[in-house]
Scaffold this active site. Structure first.
Site, PDB file in Angstrom:
ATOM      1  N   LYS A   7      13.602  74.309  -0.451  1.00 22.10           N
ATOM      2  CA  LYS A   7      13.927  75.276   0.608  1.00 22.10           C
ATOM      3  C   LYS A   7      14.580  76.516   0.024  1.00 22.10           C
ATOM      4  CE  LYS A   7      14.275  72.009   4.406  1.00 22.10           C
ATOM      5  NZ  LYS A   7      13.477  71.009   3.690  1.00 22.10           N
ATOM      6  N   LYS A  49       4.247  64.367  -7.029  1.00 22.81           N
ATOM      7  CA  LYS A  49       4.524  64.244  -5.600  1.00 22.81           C
ATOM      8  C   LYS A  49       4.229  62.829  -5.113  1.00 22.81           C
ATOM      9  CE  LYS A  49       5.316  66.045  -1.452  1.00 22.81           C
ATOM     10  NZ  LYS A  49       6.611  66.620  -1.052  1.00 22.81           N
ATOM     11  N   LYS A  84       5.387  72.002   1.464  1.00 21.90           N
ATOM     12  CA  LYS A  84       5.304  72.734   2.729  1.00 21.90           C
ATOM     13  C   LYS A  84       6.210  73.966   2.746  1.00 21.90           C
ATOM     14  CE  LYS A  84       8.937  70.318   5.227  1.00 21.90           C
ATOM     15  NZ  LYS A  84       9.864  71.462   5.064  1.00 21.90           N
ATOM     16  N   GLY A 133       7.907  66.944   8.339  1.00 22.34           N
ATOM     17  CA  GLY A 133       7.224  65.863   9.035  1.00 22.34           C
ATOM     18  C   GLY A 133       8.180  64.836   9.593  1.00 22.34           C
ATOM     19  N   ASN A 134       9.405  64.759   9.020  1.00 21.93           N
ATOM     20  CA  ASN A 134      10.400  63.820   9.530  1.00 21.93           C
ATOM     21  C   ASN A 134      10.967  64.271  10.868  1.00 21.93           C
ATOM     22  OD1 ASN A 134      10.336  61.881   7.451  1.00 21.93           O
ATOM     23  ND2 ASN A 134      11.552  63.216   6.139  1.00 21.93           N
TER      24      ASN A 134
END
Length: 314
Positions: free
Chosen positions: A275, A129, A213, A11-12
């Site tokens: 990731k 979160k 995500k 989102g960044n």
């Protein structure tokens, strides 16, 4: 060789940390992002896009708080679906314009995507979160007693709400997404990790949670039968001893190497950790699958090995 590729960016990449998140700022960043995505599509690849929504859903939650006495606040799952719609609209329109201007006849479609989590997931008993804006300790204590939110201090910057981040187990719209890809559609799906839902005797039901995500992205890639998962970040390659004099970057890693460095703590939970975990899971799910961790700007160079870290089974 044309492949099916899942591109996952944060989102960044849409609202940078130094920006307010205005419509013009977001669309400028989306145009930059889509210019790089279009290069991969012009190379002939089938592309499935997924994206983060942290800054955007945080803004929606802030609007909830500021207008709660005027407009009823929406629960977190609805806020995630709202950002899927608004960001999907912006990405599909912008990318479609790029492709048409380049003479590429490929339709682009955004899909509101639900992701199933387990109601018994331990994450529901241990929210971790961080979401939304920062508050003072006094404000946080009032929110905990008055609204039942779980609030925690975040790295000396103030107090924030924390919500569960359960494991994704199923993409509800996976069959539809696969059919669209097979028909040549560029698909945008599972934005913000997907709308979190659980299965109940009455059917699907949204829950107050945020799905990582990257974890949702690797599941989306697996269920779509993708050949490659591109995890787009701000660095060109995976490093160990990051930021230290003995920093070492990698062009390639095997699963065994990735797991070893992961176990040694080289990939922090708040940065490269999710990731790398997503890459390991995706590669481990199929013999010929590979994951690539690379910057958005240099994603098209990863095929020739000029940029990025490629993770393979062997």
């Amino acid at each position: 060789m044309a492949e099916t590729i899942v591109l996952a960016f944060g989102g960044n990449a849409i609202t940078k940390s130094t920006e307010k998140g205005t419509r013009d700022e977001q669309w400028k960043n989306i145009r930059n992002t889509c210019s790089h995505v279009a290069v991969l599509i012009k190379q002939g690849h089938r592309v499935l896009i997924t994206h983060g929504n942290g800054p955007q859903v945080g803004n929606l939650l802030l609007k909830n708080e500021l207008t709660r006495d005027v407009v009823p606040p929406m629960p977190l799952d609805v806020c995630v679906s709202n950002t899927q719609g608004s960001l999907g609209y912006a990405i599909s329109q912008t990318l479609g314009n790029f492709l048409r201007n380049a003479g590429v006849d490929r339709p682009v479609a955004a899909m509101i995507t639900q992701v199933v989590v387990r109601s018994e997931d331990p994450a529901f008993a241990n929210p971790t979160k961080y979401i939304g804006p920062f508050y003072s300790q006094t404000q946080a204590e009032a929110m905990m007693s008055g609204k039942g939110h779980v609030m925690r201090e975040d790295s000396g910057r103030g107090w924030r709400r924390v919500v569960p981040s359960p494991e994704p187990v199923e993409i509800v719209e996976a069959v539809a997404i696969k059919k669209m890809l097979d028909a040549g559609v560029i698909v945008i799906a599972a934005g913000g990790g997907g709308v979190p839902v659980v299965r109940t005797p009455a059917g699907l039901e949204g829950v107050e949670a945020v799905i990582d995500k990257d974890m949702a992205g690797q599941l989306l890639a697996r269920e779509a039968g993708a050949d490659a998962l591109f995890l787009l970040t701000e660095v060109d390659r995976v490093c160990i001893h990051y930021g230290k004099p003995n920093q070492q970057a990698f062009d390639r890693l095997t699963l065994d190497q990735a797991r070893q460095y992961q176990s040694e703590g080289h990939f922090p939970p708040g940065s490269m950790g999710p990731k790398m975990e997503a890459a390991i899971r995706f590669v481990d799910s199929g013999r010929h699958r590979r994951a690539v961790i690379v910057s958005l700007e240099n994603a098209h160079l990863a095929f020739s090995g000029e940029s990025g870290t490629i993770i393979t089974a062997k």
